[in-house]
Each structure stands twice: as C-alpha cells, then as structure tokens.
Motif scaffolding. Structure first.
Motif, PDB file in Angstrom:
ATOM      1  N   VAL A 135       0.870  -1.177   0.000  1.00 53.21           N
ATOM      2  CA  VAL A 135       0.000   0.000   0.000  1.00 53.21           C
ATOM      3  C   VAL A 135       0.902   1.220   0.000  1.00 53.21           C
ATOM      4  N   ARG A 136       0.412   2.303  -0.549  1.00 48.34           N
ATOM      5  CA  ARG A 136       1.218   3.512  -0.683  1.00 48.34           C
ATOM      6  C   ARG A 136       0.538   4.681   0.018  1.00 48.34           C
ATOM      7  N   LYS A 137       1.346   5.619   0.515  1.00 44.74           N
ATOM      8  CA  LYS A 137       0.764   6.866   0.992  1.00 44.74           C
ATOM      9  C   LYS A 137      -0.037   7.470  -0.166  1.00 44.74           C
ATOM     10  N   PRO A 138      -1.209   7.998   0.093  1.00 52.64           N
ATOM     11  CA  PRO A 138      -1.758   8.421   1.389  1.00 52.64           C
ATOM     12  C   PRO A 138      -2.573   7.377   2.158  1.00 52.64           C
ATOM     13  N   ASP A 139      -2.464   6.105   1.834  1.00 51.15           N
ATOM     14  CA  ASP A 139      -3.214   5.074   2.557  1.00 51.15           C
ATOM     15  C   ASP A 139      -2.881   5.107   4.048  1.00 51.15           C
ATOM     16  N   ARG A 140      -3.908   5.209   4.858  1.00 54.57           N
ATOM     17  CA  ARG A 140      -3.723   5.327   6.308  1.00 54.57           C
ATOM     18  C   ARG A 140      -2.946   4.150   6.892  1.00 54.57           C
ATOM     19  N   ARG A 141      -3.056   2.972   6.263  1.00 49.54           N
ATOM     20  CA  ARG A 141      -2.402   1.789   6.809  1.00 49.54           C
ATOM     21  C   ARG A 141      -0.884   1.933   6.880  1.00 49.54           C
ATOM     22  N   GLY A 167       0.351  12.634  -0.890  1.00 50.39           N
ATOM     23  CA  GLY A 167       0.807  11.472  -0.138  1.00 50.39           C
ATOM     24  C   GLY A 167       1.169  11.784   1.290  1.00 50.39           C
ATOM     25  N   ASP A 168       1.974  12.817   1.496  1.00 51.93           N
ATOM     26  CA  ASP A 168       2.457  13.127   2.838  1.00 51.93           C
ATOM     27  C   ASP A 168       1.489  14.002   3.635  1.00 51.93           C
ATOM     28  N   ILE A 169       1.044  15.080   3.020  1.00 52.20           N
ATOM     29  CA  ILE A 169       0.199  16.024   3.756  1.00 52.20           C
ATOM     30  C   ILE A 169      -1.250  15.554   3.784  1.00 52.20           C
ATOM     31  N   GLY A 170      -1.789  15.198   2.626  1.00 48.81           N
ATOM     32  CA  GLY A 170      -3.150  14.674   2.598  1.00 48.81           C
ATOM     33  C   GLY A 170      -3.261  13.392   3.413  1.00 48.81           C
ATOM     34  N   GLY A 171      -2.298  12.512   3.243  1.00 51.98           N
ATOM     35  CA  GLY A 171      -2.298  11.269   4.012  1.00 51.98           C
ATOM     36  C   GLY A 171      -2.118  11.510   5.490  1.00 51.98           C
ATOM     37  N   GLY A 172      -1.254  12.454   5.823  1.00 53.49           N
ATOM     38  CA  GLY A 172      -1.047  12.796   7.231  1.00 53.49           C
ATOM     39  C   GLY A 172      -2.307  13.331   7.877  1.00 53.49           C
TER      40      GLY A 172
END
Length: 213
Positions: A135-141, A167-172
């Motif tokens: 799985v890749r960011k932005p996936d919460r897992r 990926g980083d900010i939205g996922g965060g």
C-alpha cells in the motif's frame, strides 16, 4: 511525541542520486544512450524490480533482471546522501524525546538500503515502506504501520513531514496528524493546507523542537 518523515525529497535528495546511479549502471554494463534515457524516464518517480524485467524485455538484454535491479539498488545506496545538518537535526529531535519514524513509498530493499547507507536507520525508531504492505501513501495503513513500529499509536497524535502534497500532507491529515510541507511540488486546489510550510527539512525540525520547549 511522534514525528514521521518522508524519505525521498525530504530527508534525502533522490533526484541527484538517481541520475548518478543510472549513469553508473549504464557505464558498468556498457548500455547505450537509449537504455539510459529509458531508465531516466521510466524510473523518474520510483523504481522496483519489475522495472528491470521490463527493461530487459524492451531491449532484449541478456543480463538477468534480478542482477540489474540489485546493481541499481547498490548504486543508489552508494550515491544517496543525507546532509550532516539533517542528521544532526534528527539527533537533536531524539535527544528532545521525540519518537522518530520514517514512512516512505517505494520498494523495501532499495529504501532500506538508502536508510542504512545514509545513517538514518540509526536515528529512526521505526520504518514503514510501502513495499512492506503493498500500500502507498496516502493510505492510512502505512501511517499506522509506521506508528506501530515506533511503539506508538496514531491515536496519540503526532506530525508528518514531507514534500508530497497528496501522499504526505493529505495522508497525514487523514491519519490525524499535524503536517509540515516542504514546498516545491504543485499544490492541489482541493487539498487542505498543511499546518506549516517550509523550504527545507531543517526548518521543519526546528518547528518540532520549538513544540517541545
């Protein structure tokens, strides 16, 4: 308090290391300009072992794909660097009782090789690579795994620092973390703003250190 960091484009300069590694790979195997340009184009954002199976098929190469991939991994590890000021800042965070994790997209073997080569692995309490879970960011897992490997939980809060808006900010944000964005990439209009915006990861480290004072 937990601080999760992205790797490529945040803690290390993948771009320059990537160019050097591709040039050295092509020189070592006497590959022509066409192969070099293919690699520079196809691997510009990320690379994995399957890319070298494609390379072998496209150019009818006789070298095994696994050998080419391992050579690329070794060359990337040898080429990538982390600035001394960044390493010193990470050490200061640990001394200030921050728990440090690294949450990065990419193939597990190459990302871990970079962390070991730069000395970052010695400064991180836990590492989660997208290749570990597929799985890749932005996936919460991926954020959950990073926190767990640091011995913490996302429910306890923390920060995510990275250069990738989605990926980083939205996922965060989706993971319930405060965020610090290293500006550079285009910012999507529909994305919630980061809590802080900086030009360099050392500026982000300074913000975190101020949070502890």
């Amino acid at each position: 308090m937990l601080a999760l960091f992205d790797l490529d484009g945040t803690l290390v300069d993948r771009h320059s290391a990537f160019s050097d590694a591709v040039t050295q790979l092509c020189r070592a195997y006497s590959f022509g300009h066409d192969v070099e340009q293919w690699l520079l184009t196809e691997l510009a954002d990320r690379a994995n072992a399957d890319d070298f199976a494609r390379l072998r098929a496209v150019f009818s190469l006789d070298k095994p794909a696994a050998e080419l991939w391992q050579a690329y991994v070794d060359l990337m590890a040898a080429s990538v660097t982390c600035r001394p000021t960044v390493l010193a800042g990470m050490a200061r965070l640990r001394a200030a009782a921050w728990t440090i994790g690294i949450a990065t997209n990419g193939a597990s073997d190459i990302q871990r090789a970079k962390l070991t080569a730069t000395g970052l692995s010695e400064l991180a309490d836990g590492v989660a690579v997208s290749g570990d879970l597929e799985v890749r960011k932005p996936d919460r897992r991926l954020f959950e795994l990073a926190a767990a490997r640091c011995g913490t939980d996302l429910a306890d809060g923390g920060w995510m620092i990275g250069d990738n808006p989605a990926g980083d900010i939205g996922g965060g944000h989706q993971a319930g973390l405060h965020t610090i964005w290293l500006r550079g990439r285009p910012w999507p209009e529909d994305l919630t703003a980061a809590h802080h915006v900086v030009d360099d990861v050392t500026d982000a480290i300074a913000i975190l250190l101020d949070e502890r004072e």
